[in-house]
Design an enzyme around this catalytic site. Structure first.
Site, PDB file in Angstrom:
ATOM      1  N   LEU A  30       0.679  -0.558  -0.299  1.00  0.00           N
ATOM      2  CA  LEU A  30       0.276   0.376   0.397  1.00  0.00           C
ATOM      3  C   LEU A  30       0.571   1.464   0.501  1.00  0.00           C
ATOM      4  O   LEU A  30       1.900   1.352   0.358  1.00  0.00           O
ATOM      5  CB  LEU A  30      -1.216  -0.210   1.175  1.00  0.00           C
ATOM      6  CG  LEU A  30      -1.946  -1.404   1.492  1.00  0.00           C
ATOM      7  CD1 LEU A  30      -2.321  -1.037   2.303  1.00  0.00           C
ATOM      8  CD2 LEU A  30      -2.837  -1.385   0.135  1.00  0.00           C
ATOM      9  N   HIS A  34      -3.842   4.349  -2.404  1.00  0.00           N
ATOM     10  CA  HIS A  34      -4.518   3.163  -1.492  1.00  0.00           C
ATOM     11  C   HIS A  34      -5.313   3.673  -0.349  1.00  0.00           C
ATOM     12  O   HIS A  34      -6.547   3.815  -0.123  1.00  0.00           O
ATOM     13  CB  HIS A  34      -4.188   1.600  -1.114  1.00  0.00           C
ATOM     14  CG  HIS A  34      -3.283   0.985  -2.110  1.00  0.00           C
ATOM     15  ND1 HIS A  34      -1.749   1.331  -2.656  1.00  0.00           N
ATOM     16  CD2 HIS A  34      -3.997   0.684  -2.952  1.00  0.00           C
ATOM     17  CE1 HIS A  34      -1.349   0.218  -3.113  1.00  0.00           C
ATOM     18  NE2 HIS A  34      -2.875  -0.064  -3.960  1.00  0.00           N
TER      19      HIS A  34
END
Ligand code: AMP
Length: 285
Positions: A30, A34
Site C-alpha cells: 500500500l 490506496h
C-alpha cells in the site's frame, strides 16, 4: 481492526459491521494512493472494509505476478493507522477453488487501450471485483482514477450486473514531482525513478496545449509522444486521447463536453526500463 482470511470468517465479521459499508479492493503493498481511498470511504461510510489480494487471473503469462511486491505486515500496520475496520486477505485457493470456471466479461470498453495490449486482463479484473462485491456486499466501493479504464470497466460491470452499490472514483495521488503513486514504482532504479517523471510531464504538456486552445486530438497525442521520446530510458507503448466514456480514440477535433464535465481522457502506457507504467489526465471544458 479485524483481519480475516476464510470466507465464513469474512461473512461473520461483515454481519457485525455497522452499515453503511465502504469497500476498498487492493493488491497490497500500500501507498498513499490506496490510503486516500480508505479515507474517502471513512468520510462517507460507517465501516470500511479493505481487501488485499494479488489476483492471478488479471496477470498475463509474461507479466509480473511472481515478482509483484508484497508486505502484508506493513500493509496491516498502515490500514490500522488509517482506521480500516476489517481487512480481508483471501488466498487464490479461496477465490479460485479447484474446478472454478465462471468469468465476467465486459465487452467493448475492454478491447481498447490496456485491454488491447493486455489480453485477458480485464476479464480477470471484472471477475475478481464481481466476486469481492458478492462476498463483501458493500454499499459503496472506492477505486482510483489512476486506473481510468479499470474504473470505467467496474462502473459498467456494476451497472450491467445490477450490483446494488455505488462505485466512487477518487483522484490520482502523485509524488511531489508528479509521478503517480504505484506499487510498481518500487521496481525502478534511481535513474529510472528520475526518468519516470516523463509520464506526468507528457500529460501536463498536452494539458497545457489544450488549455491554450489546441483541440486536435492527433496533435495532443503527438505532443505526448514527443515528450516521451525525449527521455532515453522511456519506451512508449501508447499515447491516447479518447472519449472518457466509450474510450474510443477521438479523431479530429475534441468536442465540448455537453452534459459531462470531462471531454477527453489523455492516457499513456510507457516502459521505463523493464517496468511498465500507466498514467492519465482528464481534460475538462
Ligand atoms: P492496486 O493495489 O494497484 O490494485 O490498486 C488498488 C486501488 O487503488 C485501485 O482502485 C487503484 O486505482 C487505486 N490506486 C492505485 N494507485 C493510486 C493512486 N496513485 N492514486 C489513487 N488511487 C490509486
Amino acid at each position: 481492526m479485524e483481519t480475516v482470511i476464510a470466507l465464513d470468517e469474512l461473512r461473520l465479521a461483515r454481519l457485525r459491521l455497522p452499515e453503511t459499508v465502504g469497500f476498498v479492493p487492493t493488491m497490497g503493498f500500500l501507498h498513499e494512493g490506496h490510503l486516500s481511498l480508505v479515507r474517502a470511504a471513512q468520510a462517507e461510510c460507517a465501516s470500511v472494509v479493505v481487501s488485499i489480494f494479488v489476483n492471478p487471473t488479471q496477470f498475463g503469462p509474461n507479466e509480473d505476478l511472481a515478482a509483484y511486491p508484497r508486505d502484508l505486515q506493513r500493509d496491516l500496520r498502515m490500514l490500522a493507522e488509517a482506521g480500516a475496520d476489517l481487512v480481508w486477505t483471501p488466498t487464490p485457493e479461496i477465490l479460485y477453488p479447484f474446478g472454478y470456471q465462471t468469468w465476467v466479461t465486459v465487452e467493448q470498453i475492454t478491447q481498447l487501450l490496456e485491454g488491447a495490449v493486455r489480453p485477458g486482463h480485464f476479464r480477470g479484473v471484472a471477475t475478481v471485483v464481481a466476486k469481492l462485491f458478492s462476498c463483501v456486499r458493500p454499499q459503496r466501493a472506492y477505486f482510483g482514477q489512476k486506473d481510468a479504464q479499470q474504473a470505467a470497466v467496474i462502473r459498467r460491470m456494476a451497472q450491467d450486473l445490477n450490483f446494488d452499490l455505488q462505485v466512487v472514483i477518487c483522484p490520482t495521488r502523485r509524488e511531489a514531482d508528479g509521478l503517480a503513486m504505484s506499487s510498481r514504482n518500487t521496481y525502478l532504479s534511481p535513474p529510472e525513478r528520475q526518468a519516470a517523471t516523463i509520464l506526468y510531464r507528457a500529460l501536463s504538456a498536452a494539458q497545457q496545449a489544450f488549455a491554450a486552445g489546441e483541440r486536435d486530438a492527433g496533435r495532443l497525442r503527438q505532443c505526448m509522444t514527443e515528450v516521451i521520446q525525449s527521455e532515453p530510458l522511456a519506451r512508449l507503448q501508447y499515447a491516447s486521447c479518447a472519449d472518457p466514456d466509450s474510450l474510443q480514440e477521438i479523431e479530429g477535433q475534441i468536442s465540448p463536453a455537453g452534459d459531462h464535465q470531462d471531454c477527453a481522457l489523455l492516457s499513456l502506457a510507457v516502459y521505463i526500463g523493464k517496468t511498465r507504467l500507466i498514467d492519465n489526465i482528464l481534460l475538462g471544458d
